[in-house]
Write an enzyme that holds these catalytic residues in place. Sequence first.
Site, PDB file in Angstrom:
ATOM      1  N   ASN A 144      -3.575  -8.881  -4.221  1.00 51.14           N
ATOM      2  CA  ASN A 144      -4.561  -7.543  -3.888  1.00 51.14           C
ATOM      3  C   ASN A 144      -4.751  -6.998  -5.424  1.00 51.14           C
ATOM      4  O   ASN A 144      -3.801  -6.283  -6.071  1.00 51.14           O
ATOM      5  CB  ASN A 144      -4.159  -6.260  -2.924  1.00 51.14           C
ATOM      6  CG  ASN A 144      -5.146  -5.303  -3.103  1.00 51.14           C
ATOM      7  OD1 ASN A 144      -6.087  -5.304  -3.775  1.00 51.14           O
ATOM      8  ND2 ASN A 144      -4.769  -4.278  -2.264  1.00 51.14           N
ATOM      9  N   THR A 176      -7.724 -11.613  -3.515  1.00 51.28           N
ATOM     10  CA  THR A 176      -8.624 -10.984  -2.585  1.00 51.28           C
ATOM     11  C   THR A 176      -9.965 -10.296  -3.203  1.00 51.28           C
ATOM     12  O   THR A 176      -9.873  -9.759  -3.998  1.00 51.28           O
ATOM     13  CB  THR A 176      -7.855 -10.086  -1.515  1.00 51.28           C
ATOM     14  OG1 THR A 176      -7.496  -8.879  -2.263  1.00 51.28           O
ATOM     15  CG2 THR A 176      -6.821 -10.874  -0.781  1.00 51.28           C
ATOM     16  N   ASP A 204       2.381  -1.948   0.806  1.00 50.24           N
ATOM     17  CA  ASP A 204       2.503  -1.866   2.170  1.00 50.24           C
ATOM     18  C   ASP A 204       1.030  -2.102   3.100  1.00 50.24           C
ATOM     19  O   ASP A 204       1.210  -2.680   4.109  1.00 50.24           O
ATOM     20  CB  ASP A 204       3.301  -0.331   2.652  1.00 50.24           C
ATOM     21  CG  ASP A 204       4.430  -0.295   2.024  1.00 50.24           C
ATOM     22  OD1 ASP A 204       5.115  -1.154   1.784  1.00 50.24           O
ATOM     23  OD2 ASP A 204       4.946   1.040   1.953  1.00 50.24           O
ATOM     24  N   GLY A 205       0.043  -1.584   2.236  1.00 54.34           N
ATOM     25  CA  GLY A 205      -1.045  -1.734   3.103  1.00 54.34           C
ATOM     26  C   GLY A 205      -1.345  -3.338   3.006  1.00 54.34           C
ATOM     27  O   GLY A 205      -1.983  -3.904   4.026  1.00 54.34           O
ATOM     28  N   GLU A 209      -1.900  -6.393   6.155  1.00 57.70           N
ATOM     29  CA  GLU A 209      -2.939  -7.196   6.197  1.00 57.70           C
ATOM     30  C   GLU A 209      -2.241  -8.500   6.598  1.00 57.70           C
ATOM     31  O   GLU A 209      -2.544  -9.522   7.547  1.00 57.70           O
ATOM     32  CB  GLU A 209      -3.707  -7.505   4.999  1.00 57.70           C
ATOM     33  CG  GLU A 209      -4.884  -6.465   4.905  1.00 57.70           C
ATOM     34  CD  GLU A 209      -6.042  -7.022   3.821  1.00 57.70           C
ATOM     35  OE1 GLU A 209      -6.143  -8.235   3.611  1.00 57.70           O
ATOM     36  OE2 GLU A 209      -6.496  -6.273   3.314  1.00 57.70           O
ATOM     37  N   SER A 247       1.448   1.448  -4.131  1.00 62.20           N
ATOM     38  CA  SER A 247       1.944   2.427  -4.521  1.00 62.20           C
ATOM     39  C   SER A 247       3.236   2.975  -3.910  1.00 62.20           C
ATOM     40  O   SER A 247       3.999   3.804  -4.668  1.00 62.20           O
ATOM     41  CB  SER A 247       0.763   3.459  -3.984  1.00 62.20           C
ATOM     42  OG  SER A 247      -0.310   3.043  -4.496  1.00 62.20           O
ATOM     43  N   THR A 248       3.516   2.543  -2.724  1.00 64.07           N
ATOM     44  CA  THR A 248       4.829   3.007  -2.012  1.00 64.07           C
ATOM     45  C   THR A 248       5.810   1.892  -2.170  1.00 64.07           C
ATOM     46  O   THR A 248       6.915   2.088  -2.352  1.00 64.07           O
ATOM     47  CB  THR A 248       4.676   3.854  -0.540  1.00 64.07           C
ATOM     48  OG1 THR A 248       3.650   4.585  -0.798  1.00 64.07           O
ATOM     49  CG2 THR A 248       5.867   4.236  -0.209  1.00 64.07           C
ATOM     50  N   ARG A 311      -8.286   7.644  -4.025  1.00 66.64           N
ATOM     51  CA  ARG A 311      -7.607   6.330  -4.462  1.00 66.64           C
ATOM     52  C   ARG A 311      -7.640   5.985  -5.906  1.00 66.64           C
ATOM     53  O   ARG A 311      -6.732   5.387  -6.415  1.00 66.64           O
ATOM     54  CB  ARG A 311      -8.275   5.246  -3.661  1.00 66.64           C
ATOM     55  CG  ARG A 311      -7.415   4.164  -3.628  1.00 66.64           C
ATOM     56  CD  ARG A 311      -7.863   3.038  -2.351  1.00 66.64           C
ATOM     57  NE  ARG A 311      -6.929   2.887  -1.319  1.00 66.64           N
ATOM     58  CZ  ARG A 311      -5.748   2.347  -1.316  1.00 66.64           C
ATOM     59  NH1 ARG A 311      -5.502   1.913  -2.428  1.00 66.64           N
ATOM     60  NH2 ARG A 311      -4.963   2.398  -0.238  1.00 66.64           N
ATOM     61  N   GLY A 513       0.692   2.581   5.760  1.00 66.93           N
ATOM     62  CA  GLY A 513      -0.414   2.923   5.451  1.00 66.93           C
ATOM     63  C   GLY A 513      -1.745   2.877   5.778  1.00 66.93           C
ATOM     64  O   GLY A 513      -2.549   3.010   4.603  1.00 66.93           O
TER      65      GLY A 513
END
Length: 547
Positions: A144, A176, A204-205, A209, A247-248, A311, A513
């Site tokens: 990503n 992506t 985590d997002g 996916e 981010s996390t 964001r 997330g």
Amino acid sequence: MENNNDKIICSELFQKHRKVEVVLYPAVLAWKEIEKSSKRSSGTCESEHRQTVEVCEIVAVHKTEDEVDAQARSHTKRINQPSQQYPYAFTVSYVRKTRQHLWRCADVTFHCADQQICEQWIQVTNEQLSILTNRPKNLLVYINPYGGKRRGERIYEQKVAPVFRRAGILTDVIVTERANHARDHLKTEANLDDYDGVVCVGGDGMFSEILHGLVTRIQTDHGVDQNQPDAELVPCSLRIGIIPAGSTDCICFATQGTNDPVTSALHIVVGDSQPMDVCSVHHNGVFLKYSVSLLGYGFYGDVLADSERNRWLGPARYDLSGFKTFLSHNHYGGTVSFLPADDNVGHPRDKLQCRSGCRICQHKPSSKDEHDEASEEKEKPADDSDRGWSVIHGKFIAINSASMSCACPRSPKGLSPSAHLADGTTDLILVRKCSRLDFFKHLLRHTNNNDQFDHWFVEVHRVRKFRFQPWHHNFVPLEDASERPLSPDLSPISSLQETCDDCTAESSWNCDGEILHHTAIQVSVQCQLIRLFARGIEEQQDAEVAV
Ligand SMILES: CCCCCCCCCCCCC/C=C/[C@@H](O)[C@H](COP(=O)(O)O)NC(=O)CCCCC
Ligand SMILES: Nc1ncnc2c1ncn2[C@@H]1O[C@H](COP(=O)(O)OP(=O)(O)O)[C@@H](O)[C@H]1O
Ligand SMILES: [Ca+2]
């Protein structure tokens, strides 16, 4: 020296101008210096300092032509240089464990006098490595480019790809181009038979996916209907590796103890395998999402919803939104019902943290069938469908379900420090309406060693299933804040009689997330549905293991 995997091989070689005895046992490579003893009239004595590397932590072994040539050239006139006496060399790349769960790829080069010996060492070491069938050879990598600080591509190219190359791993890399690109590709296009694993470069997002793409693909291939909340889902055979670039990155942190791309790459190379629970989330019999870390309503849902608007701030968006959400101090009315886990999986407050080789998680697979039978019995009879369920009505600042500790750099011990990665349960944390100061104290305890559950307004349960129903139109059940057994389908809206004027309308669920578009949900833990290229957090060692 024999070419046999069970035999010990041993040679006197040169390493960094020292003469060393190198031994390859069936599972360990060891070397120690052989010193010329000035006190003895003849012979050698062995140095006490023996260095070892487990074969399963060797990344690769290679001929070291360049270095030997360079050394030979630079010492042409000094005939006693080892590079001339030992002109052939091989390099062993291996995992060096440093502090704080950080792994590095280290090299040790051995020089030989004889070309045949050198080649035999490479061959025999490679033969031992080839026995390790858990190591991936072909990986499908998704990057990503917009996660975290937008460094996904750079992190992969500079830190991860060289490690994969050294280990001889072949990769297909997809950067992506839009959200859900990776999910859709895995769902319908990717030829999964070509790969031994999938690598996620992102947060985590992005992991979410990959999880959805893989799990959905496997269920479709096996004809399993994900909309059935009680469907027995088929576990994924492909493991997932996580290169933290979000981010996390709590899934990475909570499964290997650090968010470091090289460490992740090495866990992939050595073929680690960590089973992991996955929660399936439904709304009125319709499948919504899977979750492996946090399902959070109220505080964490509000933080996420607000953070999406910022964001552009990168990971700092969570700090800003966390502060704003804390100040707004919302609380939400709702009814939570849950099916508690059996006693043999411990309790969220038992301080038995899930660590590499965790006994509670290892116990799970064999007891799964037994466990499911027992629970079916509990839930089977129509008129007994509420048996074993507990129901809590209340006004909550946060309702969190942590299927793993959710440890991350912001909170090194996590939302539920004793939650297990693969025990078939999730820790349900209910934070009731309280003062702002009390909630602050609770939050603060996520960053220190104090017990965040030790507050009058916090309760925590280890559960296998739970449901949530928000109070609609500010109506409150008569049994507000009471606890009693009730049917788990939670539809007794007709019994709502009071009002909850001070409640904020509704929050949303933060699902690893991602925001869920429904608030009334049913959640069920699917024990060990997926596996990661990880081994859980290892007990901290004081010193480095090798070299
Ligand atoms: C007074 C100081 C209080 C500090 C409290 C800190 C508590 C932090 C707990 C963090 C739990 C994180 C659980 C993980 C959630 C992630 O799935 C999610 C998405 O991650 P990513 O895709 O990598 O961005 N992250 C969040 O929801 C952020 C929560 C931040 C809360 C401040
Ligand atoms: N190429 C892309 N463009 C925009 N969004 C993307 C792309 N690839 C993935 N995403 C989405 O970006 C979101 C955040 O990704 P993630 O890697 O978790 O970063 P972060 O941790 O910063 O949130 C995920 O919801 C994912 O679906
Ligand atoms: Ca769990």
